[in-house]
Design an enzyme around this catalytic site. Structure first.
Site, short mmCIF file in Angstrom:
data_model
loop_
_atom_site.label_atom_id
_atom_site.label_comp_id
_atom_site.label_asym_id
_atom_site.label_seq_id
_atom_site.Cartn_x
_atom_site.Cartn_y
_atom_site.Cartn_z
CD GLU A 133 -2.53 -1.46 2.57
OE1 GLU A 133 -2.33 -0.64 3.49
OE2 GLU A 133 -3.24 -2.48 2.71
CG LEU A 167 -5.90 1.17 0.84
CD1 LEU A 167 -6.61 2.28 1.58
CD2 LEU A 167 -4.40 1.26 1.07
CD GLU A 187 -3.90 -4.66 5.24
OE1 GLU A 187 -5.13 -4.90 5.19
OE2 GLU A 187 -3.44 -3.50 5.35
CG PHE A 204 1.23 0.69 10.53
CD1 PHE A 204 2.26 1.30 11.23
CD2 PHE A 204 0.54 1.40 9.58
CE1 PHE A 204 2.58 2.62 10.97
CE2 PHE A 204 0.86 2.72 9.31
CZ PHE A 204 1.89 3.35 10.01
CG PHE A 219 -4.93 -10.02 13.50
CD1 PHE A 219 -4.67 -11.21 14.18
CD2 PHE A 219 -4.55 -8.84 14.08
CE1 PHE A 219 -4.05 -11.20 15.42
CE2 PHE A 219 -3.93 -8.81 15.32
CZ PHE A 219 -3.68 -10.00 16.00
CG HIS A 257 -1.11 2.28 13.32
ND1 HIS A 257 -2.46 2.24 13.56
CD2 HIS A 257 -0.96 2.81 12.08
CE1 HIS A 257 -3.12 2.75 12.53
NE2 HIS A 257 -2.23 3.09 11.60
#
Length: 325
Positions: free
Chosen positions: A29, A58, A60, A83, A88, A129
């Site tokens: 990202e 955006l 993950e 971050f 997860f 973060h």
């Protein structure tokens, strides 16, 4: 030798591998034109083109899936999780897919993916973060986990991670990005994964640590020296696999040990290190192995960070306890 910050050393390592191997791809990202949140990839897209250094949505989970597919088709993906608190969202890709690839395929396929991500407290980031989630990765077989503490280590370990044929989670403590400079060779070099480093030699107590706590431990060792206590500081550098040989060699020499981590007591890898010491070197111990950790709560809001995160004074106190046991 050049004087570099850790972020510069990380960028230099990626530039080196992008030059050396056309199969290396960097993505995540905002890592392209913007160079990432911390500018770790600054200038790389301009130098190597949008096909090799590029932005992703955006998402993950999408980044992880892309990395798996690219790895299976001969590329060496360097994916960034913006971050590490967002891991997860991509944990299935990392733990259930990448970590099992070699075993699942009987060695036919590998997953040569490097997962870069910032983490750690002390810089007043928003919630989710700064979390120290390296313990989750440590408990996942098939994944190597690297956490450098100096610019020199950062470059050599990242080059080794990118060249490794199995997935490597490479965690970068945000507080260390620009807090100091160190000597870093401008040419390429590697540091073997799975090898700890004795950052300071001592004879009375072993301080075993990693990441930003290496610097807190070195400061504590200086304070202890003033009181006649010689502390040895071991920087694990790679927490999975652990360098058991270096840990045991230090503990057998000093007879006393503490393990220091920024993560909560129930998190991190401190308990695993203590268990290994007790399993392998209990007859060499003159005192119980103690831990310096954060409290077992969620990571606090920025206003409470300085109270919550362990510091050199906490390390000095625990070192004195084992020394005077």
């Amino acid at each position: 030798m050049a004087q570099m910050t850790m972020i510069q050393a990380i960028t230099d390592a990626m530039r080196n591998e992008l030059k050396n191997n056309e199969q290396v791809l960097v993505f995540g990202e905002d890592v392209g034109q913007n160079g990432g949140v911390f500018r770790a990839t600054e200038g790389l897209q301009k130098e190597f083109g949008e096909d090799r250094v590029f932005d992703t949505p955006l998402a993950e989970s999408g980044i992880g899936g892309l990395a798996i597919g690219l790895g299976l088709t001969g590329f060496r993906p360097v994916m960034e999780i913006q971050f590490f608190g967002f891991v997860f969202e991509v944990f299935d890709s990392v733990a259930a897919q990448m970590g099992r690839m070699r075993y699942r395929s009987g060695g036919v396929y590998t997953s040569p993916v490097t997962i870069r991500s910032p983490f750690g407290g002390g810089v007043k980031t928003p919630e989710l973060h700064a979390d120290s989630l390296e313990g989750l990765m440590y408990q996942t077989p098939g994944i190597k986990v690297v956490i450098p503490s100096t610019p020199y280590d950062a470059k050599g370990l990242l080059i080794s991670a990118i060249r490794d044929n199995d997935p490597v989670v490479y965690l970068e403590h945000m507080k260390l990005y620009r807090s100091f400079r160190g000597e870093v060779p401008e040419e390429e070099y590697t540091i073997e994964l799975g090898k700890a480093d004795v950052k300071r030699e001592g004879k009375d107590v072993s301080i075993i640590t990693y990441g930003a706590m290496v610097h807190a431990s070195l400061k504590a060792a200086e304070e202890l020296e003033k009181e006649g206590i010689s502390a040895e500081v071991i920087d694990l550098r790679t927490i999975s696999p652990l360098d058991i040989e270096t840990i045991m060699g230090s503990v057998e020499k000093t007879g006393r040990a503490i393990v220091v981590q920024e993560a909560q007591k129930q998190a991190g890898i401190g308990a695993f290190v203590v268990a290994e010491i007790n399993d392998r070197a209990i007859l060499h111990l003159e005192a119980p192995v103690l831990r310096v950790t954060a409290p077992d709560t969620v990571f606090p809001y920025a206003s409470a960070e300085d109270v919550w995160i362990p510091d050199h004074r906490d390390i000095v106190d625990k070192a004195k306890k084992v020394y005077n046991f």
